[in-house]
Design a protein around this motif. Structure first.
Motif, PDB file in Angstrom:
ATOM      1  N   ASP A   4       0.825  -1.204   0.000  1.00 38.86           N
ATOM      2  CA  ASP A   4       0.000   0.000   0.000  1.00 38.86           C
ATOM      3  C   ASP A   4       0.861   1.257   0.000  1.00 38.86           C
ATOM      4  O   ASP A   4       0.568   2.230  -0.696  1.00 38.86           O
ATOM      5  N   GLU A   5       1.942   1.219   0.792  1.00 37.29           N
ATOM      6  CA  GLU A   5       2.845   2.371   0.824  1.00 37.29           C
ATOM      7  C   GLU A   5       3.531   2.552  -0.529  1.00 37.29           C
ATOM      8  O   GLU A   5       3.691   3.669  -1.008  1.00 37.29           O
ATOM      9  N   ASP A   6       3.927   1.422  -1.131  1.00 38.36           N
ATOM     10  CA  ASP A   6       4.525   1.459  -2.467  1.00 38.36           C
ATOM     11  C   ASP A   6       3.580   2.148  -3.439  1.00 38.36           C
ATOM     12  O   ASP A   6       3.966   3.047  -4.183  1.00 38.36           O
ATOM     13  N   LEU A   7       2.324   1.724  -3.419  1.00 38.61           N
ATOM     14  CA  LEU A   7       1.359   2.232  -4.388  1.00 38.61           C
ATOM     15  C   LEU A   7       1.041   3.705  -4.147  1.00 38.61           C
ATOM     16  O   LEU A   7       0.841   4.455  -5.087  1.00 38.61           O
ATOM     17  N   SER A   8       1.039   4.125  -2.884  1.00 36.91           N
ATOM     18  CA  SER A   8       0.736   5.544  -2.657  1.00 36.91           C
ATOM     19  C   SER A   8       1.899   6.412  -3.124  1.00 36.91           C
ATOM     20  O   SER A   8       1.712   7.558  -3.519  1.00 36.91           O
ATOM     21  N   LYS A   9       3.100   5.827  -3.129  1.00 35.00           N
ATOM     22  CA  LYS A   9       4.256   6.516  -3.684  1.00 35.00           C
ATOM     23  C   LYS A   9       4.075   6.716  -5.197  1.00 35.00           C
ATOM     24  O   LYS A   9       4.329   7.793  -5.735  1.00 35.00           O
ATOM     25  N   VAL A  10       3.613   5.658  -5.866  1.00 34.37           N
ATOM     26  CA  VAL A  10       3.376   5.742  -7.309  1.00 34.37           C
ATOM     27  C   VAL A  10       2.245   6.726  -7.598  1.00 34.37           C
ATOM     28  O   VAL A  10       2.289   7.483  -8.561  1.00 34.37           O
ATOM     29  N   ARG A  17       2.971  14.258 -12.034  1.00 27.79           N
ATOM     30  CA  ARG A  17       3.105  14.274 -13.488  1.00 27.79           C
ATOM     31  C   ARG A  17       1.854  14.901 -14.136  1.00 27.79           C
ATOM     32  O   ARG A  17       1.938  15.664 -15.087  1.00 27.79           O
ATOM     33  N   ARG A  18       0.696  14.583 -13.569  1.00 30.52           N
ATOM     34  CA  ARG A  18      -0.559  15.104 -14.093  1.00 30.52           C
ATOM     35  C   ARG A  18      -0.587  16.638 -14.005  1.00 30.52           C
ATOM     36  O   ARG A  18      -0.948  17.324 -14.946  1.00 30.52           O
ATOM     37  N   ARG A  19      -0.163  17.140 -12.820  1.00 27.50           N
ATOM     38  CA  ARG A  19      -0.100  18.588 -12.632  1.00 27.50           C
ATOM     39  C   ARG A  19       0.827  19.236 -13.641  1.00 27.50           C
ATOM     40  O   ARG A  19       0.501  20.252 -14.231  1.00 27.50           O
ATOM     41  N   LEU A  98       7.187   0.144 -11.560  1.00 26.78           N
ATOM     42  CA  LEU A  98       6.091   1.118 -11.513  1.00 26.78           C
ATOM     43  C   LEU A  98       6.614   2.544 -11.387  1.00 26.78           C
ATOM     44  O   LEU A  98       6.026   3.475 -11.918  1.00 26.78           O
ATOM     45  N   GLU A  99       7.733   2.679 -10.673  1.00 24.35           N
ATOM     46  CA  GLU A  99       8.299   4.018 -10.545  1.00 24.35           C
ATOM     47  C   GLU A  99       8.819   4.514 -11.889  1.00 24.35           C
ATOM     48  O   GLU A  99       8.696   5.685 -12.222  1.00 24.35           O
ATOM     49  N   ALA A 100       9.409   3.590 -12.653  1.00 22.10           N
ATOM     50  CA  ALA A 100       9.944   3.961 -13.962  1.00 22.10           C
ATOM     51  C   ALA A 100       8.827   4.094 -14.995  1.00 22.10           C
ATOM     52  O   ALA A 100       8.870   4.958 -15.865  1.00 22.10           O
ATOM     53  N   MET A 101       7.832   3.224 -14.913  1.00 24.32           N
ATOM     54  CA  MET A 101       6.721   3.218 -15.875  1.00 24.32           C
ATOM     55  C   MET A 101       5.396   3.106 -15.127  1.00 24.32           C
ATOM     56  O   MET A 101       4.826   2.027 -15.042  1.00 24.32           O
ATOM     57  N   PRO A 102       4.914   4.221 -14.597  1.00 25.55           N
ATOM     58  CA  PRO A 102       3.711   4.148 -13.753  1.00 25.55           C
ATOM     59  C   PRO A 102       2.467   3.657 -14.485  1.00 25.55           C
ATOM     60  O   PRO A 102       1.483   3.300 -13.846  1.00 25.55           O
ATOM     61  N   PHE A 103       2.501   3.633 -15.827  1.00 27.42           N
ATOM     62  CA  PHE A 103       1.311   3.173 -16.562  1.00 27.42           C
ATOM     63  C   PHE A 103       1.399   1.696 -16.907  1.00 27.42           C
ATOM     64  O   PHE A 103       0.522   1.172 -17.587  1.00 27.42           O
ATOM     65  N   ALA A 104       2.474   1.038 -16.473  1.00 25.36           N
ATOM     66  CA  ALA A 104       2.665  -0.361 -16.844  1.00 25.36           C
ATOM     67  C   ALA A 104       1.491  -1.206 -16.352  1.00 25.36           C
ATOM     68  O   ALA A 104       1.035  -1.069 -15.220  1.00 25.36           O
ATOM     69  N   ILE A 105       0.975  -2.068 -17.232  1.00 24.52           N
ATOM     70  CA  ILE A 105      -0.112  -2.961 -16.822  1.00 24.52           C
ATOM     71  C   ILE A 105       0.362  -4.411 -16.837  1.00 24.52           C
ATOM     72  O   ILE A 105      -0.395  -5.323 -16.561  1.00 24.52           O
ATOM     73  N   ARG A 106       1.669  -4.610 -17.173  1.00 23.59           N
ATOM     74  CA  ARG A 106       2.228  -5.963 -17.194  1.00 23.59           C
ATOM     75  C   ARG A 106       3.556  -5.989 -16.446  1.00 23.59           C
ATOM     76  O   ARG A 106       4.255  -4.985 -16.400  1.00 23.59           O
ATOM     77  N   CYS A 107       3.917  -7.135 -15.875  1.00 21.95           N
ATOM     78  CA  CYS A 107       5.247  -7.306 -15.310  1.00 21.95           C
ATOM     79  C   CYS A 107       6.241  -7.309 -16.476  1.00 21.95           C
ATOM     80  O   CYS A 107       5.833  -7.469 -17.633  1.00 21.95           O
ATOM     81  N   SER A 108       7.532  -7.152 -16.183  1.00 22.95           N
ATOM     82  CA  SER A 108       8.474  -6.987 -17.304  1.00 22.95           C
ATOM     83  C   SER A 108       8.548  -8.233 -18.182  1.00 22.95           C
ATOM     84  O   SER A 108       8.695  -8.124 -19.392  1.00 22.95           O
ATOM     85  N   ASP A 109       8.417  -9.426 -17.583  1.00 18.52           N
ATOM     86  CA  ASP A 109       8.436 -10.657 -18.380  1.00 18.52           C
ATOM     87  C   ASP A 109       7.296 -10.671 -19.392  1.00 18.52           C
ATOM     88  O   ASP A 109       7.499 -10.925 -20.577  1.00 18.52           O
TER      89      ASP A 109
END
Ligand code: ZN
Length: 128
Positions: A4-10, A17-19, A98-109
């Motif tokens: 949860d903390e990870d995700l709130s960071k993202v 970025r939106r701003r 997620l930090e590098a690609m916050p829109f990622a919907i897949r794991c890197s594999d």
């Protein structure tokens, strides 16, 4: 750190970025308006150059609009509780990704697999 903390960071990254995009696109549309006003002024009859600048600004705004859509979709997934989970294998996408690609919907594999499939499909299409 918990997930949860990870995700709130993202979420913070996405909102910041939106701003930035909203502010930048407001700046760009002001420039665009200024250019349009110049075009109406007979003192500035250098059509081709203005058209080019106009086009560049429009595509910039278009790209920003697209990124804004991606951000909003990511924030929506966050509210729905599906953000950060790979759509293919259901595993958590690591924070670094997620930090590098916050829109990622897949794991890197799976993202690599997906890209290869896309490329493969395109290759087939090209040989037709
Ligand atoms: Zn996956």
């Amino acid at each position: 750190m918990s997930r949860d903390e990870d995700l709130s960071k993202v979420r913070e990254i996405l909102q910041r970025r939106r701003r930035e995009i909203v502010e930048a696109s407001q700046g760009a549309s002001q420039e665009l308006t200024a250019l349009k006003e110049q075009e109406r002024d007979p003192e500035y009859e250098e059509g081709a150059q203005t058209d080019l600048a106009d086009y560049t600004l429009s595509s910039l705004v278009e790209g920003q609009r697209r990124e804004l859509m991606l951000i909003d979709a990511a924030l929506q997934r966050m509210d729905g509780g599906t953000f950060g989970t790979c759509v293919d294998c259901d595993l958590d996408i690591p924070l670094e990704r997620l930090e590098a690609m916050p829109f990622a919907i897949r794991c890197s594999d799976d993202a690599t697999l997906h890209e290869q499939e896309q490329r493969g499909a395109q290759g087939t299409h090209l040989t037709l």
